[in-house]
Scaffold this motif. Structure first.
Motif, PDB file in Angstrom:
ATOM      1  N   GLU A  75      10.290  -3.162  -6.006  1.00 57.31           N
ATOM      2  CA  GLU A  75       9.484  -4.218  -5.382  1.00 57.31           C
ATOM      3  C   GLU A  75       8.251  -4.559  -6.201  1.00 57.31           C
ATOM      4  OE1 GLU A  75       8.863  -4.565  -0.966  1.00 57.31           O
ATOM      5  OE2 GLU A  75       9.874  -2.633  -0.999  1.00 57.31           O
ATOM      6  N   LEU A  76       7.698  -3.545  -6.872  1.00 57.61           N
ATOM      7  CA  LEU A  76       6.490  -3.755  -7.678  1.00 57.61           C
ATOM      8  C   LEU A  76       6.838  -4.349  -9.036  1.00 57.61           C
ATOM      9  CD1 LEU A  76       4.605  -0.402  -6.884  1.00 57.61           C
ATOM     10  CD2 LEU A  76       4.314  -2.620  -5.776  1.00 57.61           C
ATOM     11  N   SER A  77       7.799  -3.758  -9.708  1.00 61.22           N
ATOM     12  CA  SER A  77       8.130  -4.218 -11.064  1.00 61.22           C
ATOM     13  C   SER A  77       8.689  -5.644 -11.043  1.00 61.22           C
ATOM     14  CB  SER A  77       9.125  -3.265 -11.728  1.00 61.22           C
ATOM     15  OG  SER A  77      10.308  -3.142 -10.951  1.00 61.22           O
ATOM     16  N   ALA A  78       9.387  -6.013  -9.949  1.00 61.41           N
ATOM     17  CA  ALA A  78       9.936  -7.369  -9.860  1.00 61.41           C
ATOM     18  C   ALA A  78       8.827  -8.416  -9.811  1.00 61.41           C
ATOM     19  CB  ALA A  78      10.818  -7.484  -8.625  1.00 61.41           C
ATOM     20  N   LEU A  79       7.699  -8.085  -9.172  1.00 57.05           N
ATOM     21  CA  LEU A  79       6.579  -9.026  -9.084  1.00 57.05           C
ATOM     22  C   LEU A  79       5.843  -9.155 -10.406  1.00 57.05           C
ATOM     23  CD1 LEU A  79       5.067  -8.241  -5.565  1.00 57.05           C
ATOM     24  CD2 LEU A  79       5.916 -10.449  -6.327  1.00 57.05           C
ATOM     25  N   LEU A  93       0.823  -1.216   0.000  1.00 60.09           N
ATOM     26  CA  LEU A  93       0.000   0.000   0.000  1.00 60.09           C
ATOM     27  C   LEU A  93       0.854   1.261   0.000  1.00 60.09           C
ATOM     28  CD1 LEU A  93      -2.859  -0.976   2.459  1.00 60.09           C
ATOM     29  CD2 LEU A  93      -3.161  -0.280   0.088  1.00 60.09           C
ATOM     30  N   ARG A  94       1.885   1.296   0.859  1.00 55.92           N
ATOM     31  CA  ARG A  94       2.708   2.509   0.955  1.00 55.92           C
ATOM     32  C   ARG A  94       3.482   2.755  -0.339  1.00 55.92           C
ATOM     33  NH1 ARG A  94       7.914   1.067   1.724  1.00 55.92           N
ATOM     34  NH2 ARG A  94       8.308  -1.087   2.404  1.00 55.92           N
ATOM     35  N   LEU A  95       3.849   1.677  -1.040  1.00 56.32           N
ATOM     36  CA  LEU A  95       4.571   1.835  -2.306  1.00 56.32           C
ATOM     37  C   LEU A  95       3.668   2.447  -3.368  1.00 56.32           C
ATOM     38  CD1 LEU A  95       6.395  -1.641  -2.387  1.00 56.32           C
ATOM     39  CD2 LEU A  95       7.333   0.567  -1.640  1.00 56.32           C
TER      40      LEU A  95
END
Length: 687
Positions: free
Chosen positions: A130-134, A38-40
């Motif tokens: 963290e987002l793009s890796a997923l 959420l914070r990202l």
């Protein structure tokens, strides 16, 4: 809608999404929601700590969505492929949480929102490791409406109200109408014109052979809380369109059946929290922060619903169920059969004095024509604060006059007290017991209020009250609030019976004490019979030398429907449960009075979303229980009957309602602006 107006409207709707994202982040930071993404996704939005009430509201919303989504994934895990389509996804983190938990083995998620929102989210994903890796990145941005494309994640920028464009864009992005598909609309469709949202619901049913729909929205627009809620969204220029045509669970259910769905279940959020949330998880959430806004929490939950619908699913998809294995839950009440209606009228006060816009206060009839109101939270000197001033109403020549009381020996121990009791022991003496400043500070004991034997009936500002600090041996037992203190008589001696409530340490108390007057000492008097379960925010009335306890909020934050009579016996007192028929609807935060063998329950909060409590009359001889609505057509503002006080004038058979209201979730604070008078002569006429 003109293009400029449409752009302005879309910005207002996006603004509500931004506020929601901040609230979800705050709830996650305080442990309500486990979600590190959420914070990202909140980006540069200013982080603000929200109130515990808002945290709970966003918790139950997130819990409902997760519960239904994970149930869909579980029920379809044997299928080779499934799809989730999140409508108006905004900066939601659902995909990232599910992916991180390893729940998207064969599921592709599609998210749709306004083009500029989708572009902002795509940028955030690309620039946040963290987002793009997923997600990974397989390109796909060459398509006009696709702003981001991963192997199992597609982000599209399309206006949901343009159904043909939406359908084409989803088809181009690879959405397969033969694969089990879950549609999610979390406070989205209500911002669209009903004809457009109806068309979208029907399109989903007609174009997908195996479809599920998950909807979370507002309801009940016309009761007092609903009116405040509607006003809030109107002021944001984000009107809730669904409410006019689909105001309740039943209307929403009919809507989905009419649009082609074959299965449909609906719950309000009180029902969801009670029935679909394990008891240990309920307890975990209830103790995360000091909390004392039960009324507002339950009202908020009764004005939001979660709906699940399906068609073509084998077996059928039914994630919402009543009657949980871990909690005994009463069945949903049908509409209450009302015995009649009582008209409410604004009390005509000959005074410029305000001061009665407050809640959590106490009003007492200190003389036959004088009402003293103390404490609470409300308006004072143009600000919302804990109220220090005492207020008096005097009835003179048929009219009420209002004024402020002069306090002698002002006592810091008094200031800013809520949820206390005031018991009149004589025409010139009253005892204040308990109360709190904040939910984590209840160190407020006892005080005497002394007032003159006679007063000037024509000038309410002429009344003087002397505050006398008390530190009797019994004071430690008074460190509580939301309790009751009621006069009882044992062997001709007067006692104050202090019962229940809550403290900073225990959320519910079930103990009691007999305080002998006037020295206020605890006296041991034997009590027999079935002990009532602990409760607070109940009502208590003196009757036949004993006390009647009705309703209240119990240990699991569930309203209670029991009525107990503590009656005098030869050697002490005995608890006796009174049977009512039909059974009393469980409630709390009401007030009560006894007149001529009848118990009157006034207002309160119940888990019964068809209506709000009015006046309930219980015949104490027969147990007959009759409900009456309060007709508010002559009032220009919503009448909120919780956290209020009431005073019954037996000679006139008139009920005075003073103050009431509270914080309406994130929709603002509503305080009843004026006292209200109810004439009860018609319903109290002897049969």
């Amino acid at each position: 809608v003109g293009s400029a107006s449409a752009v302005s409207l879309s910005r207002q709707i996006q603004g509500t999404g931004g506020s929601s994202a901040v609230s979800k982040c705050s709830a996650a930071e305080w442990g309500y929601i486990q979600d590190r993404f959420l914070r990202l996704l909140a980006g540069r939005r200013r982080r603000r700590r929200r109130a515990p009430l808002v945290h709970r509201g966003y918790y139950v919303r997130a819990r409902a969505i997760d519960h239904c989504v994970q149930d869909f994934l579980l029920k379809t895990q044997s299928r080779p492929r499934t799809q989730i389509l999140c409508l108006g996804a905004g900066f939601d983190s659902l995909y990232f949480r599910l992916k991180d938990m390893g729940l998207l083995h064969h599921t592709v998620m599609y998210e749709v929102d306004f083009p500029n929102v989708a572009c902002q989210k795509a940028t955030l994903i690309k620039t946040t490791k963290e987002l793009s890796a997923l997600v990974g990145d397989t390109g796909g941005e060459g398509l006009v409406t696709t702003t981001f494309s991963g192997e199992d994640y597609k982000l599209l920028g399309v206006d949901l109200s343009e159904l043909s464009k939406l359908s084409t864009a989803l088809e181009e992005a690879g959405l397969d109408n033969e694969v089990p598909t879950l549609f999610i609309a979390e406070v989205v469709l209500t911002y669209m014109e009903n004809s457009r949202s109806d068309a979208l619901i029907q399109w989903a049913a007609e174009h997908f052979s195996q479809a599920c729909f998950l909807l979370y929205e507002q309801m009940h627009p016309e009761d007092p809380f609903g009116r405040v809620m509607q006003q809030h969204f109107s002021q944001l220029n984000s009107a809730l369109h669904s409410l006019s045509q689909y105001p309740d669970c039943e209307a929403q259910q009919r809507r989905f059946f009419e649009k082609g769905w074959t299965e449909c279940s609906v719950m309000d959020m009180n029902e969801f929290f009670t029935c679909c949330t394990p008891e240990d998880e309920q307890h975990r959430v209830q103790v995360l922060e000091p909390f004392d806004e039960y009324e507002e929490w339950h009202l908020k939950c009764s004005h939001y619903f979660v709906l699940t619908a399906s068609k073509g699913m084998e077996p059928s998809w039914t994630p919402l169920f009543f009657g949980s294995p871990w909690l005994s839950v009463p069945p949903r009440h049908g509409p209450v059969r009302m015995a009649g209606s009582i008209s409410a009228s604004v009390c005509a006060i000959h005074s410029e004095t305000s001061g009665l816009r407050r809640y959590g206060h106490h009003s007492a009839l200190i003389k036959p024509n004088v009402i003293l109101t103390t404490g609470g939270f409300g308006e004072e000197d143009g600000q919302h604060c804990r109220v220090r001033s005492f207020h008096v109403l005097i009835k003179h020549a048929g009219y009420w006059k209002a004024g402020y009381v002069k306090k002698e020996n002002p006592d810091k121990r008094w200031d800013e007290r809520l949820y206390h009791t005031v018991s009149c022991l004589s025409s010139s003496l009253a005892l204040v017991v308990g109360g709190r400043t904040s939910p984590s500070n209840a160190a407020l004991g006892m005080s005497w209020l002394k007032f003159p034997q006679t007063c000037n009936d024509s000038d309410p500002n002429d009344i003087t009250v002397e505050l006398v600090s008390l530190q009797p041996a019994a004071e430690p037992v008074a460190l509580r609030w939301r309790h009751s203190t009621t006069e009882v008589i044992f062997k001709g001696e007067k006692y104050l019976f202090m019962y229940g409530g809550r403290s900073a340490v225990k959320p519910v108390l079930g103990d009691w004490y007999f305080l002998h007057t006037p020295e206020i000492s605890c006296t041991a008097i034997p009590v027999e019979g079935p002990v009532p379960e602990g409760r607070h925010s109940h009502s208590a009335c003196s009757w036949k030398g004993g006390v009647l306890i009705a309703g209240g909020l119990g240990a699991a934050e569930q309203p209670l429907g029991s009525v107990f009579f503590l009656r005098e016996t030869e050697c002490g007192f005995q608890w006796q449960m009174l049977e009512t028929h039909p059974p009393l609807i469980p409630r709390y935060s009401h007030t009560a009075h006894v007149h001529d063998g009848r118990l009157l329950l006034v207002g309160g909060v119940w888990f019964h979303s068809f209506s709000v409590p009015g006046i309930t009359v219980i015949d104490l001889m027969t147990g007959l229980c009759l409900d009456y609505t309060i007709n508010v057509e002559h009032l220009e503002w919503p009448l909120m009957l919780h956290n209020h006080s009431s005073v019954f004038l037996p000679n006139e058979k008139e009920l005075m309602l003073i103050g009431g209201g509270g914080n309406c979730f994130s929709f603002g604070t509503h305080l009843n602006p004026m006292p209200v008078s109810l004439s009860l002569s018609n319903i109290l006429t002897s049969h």
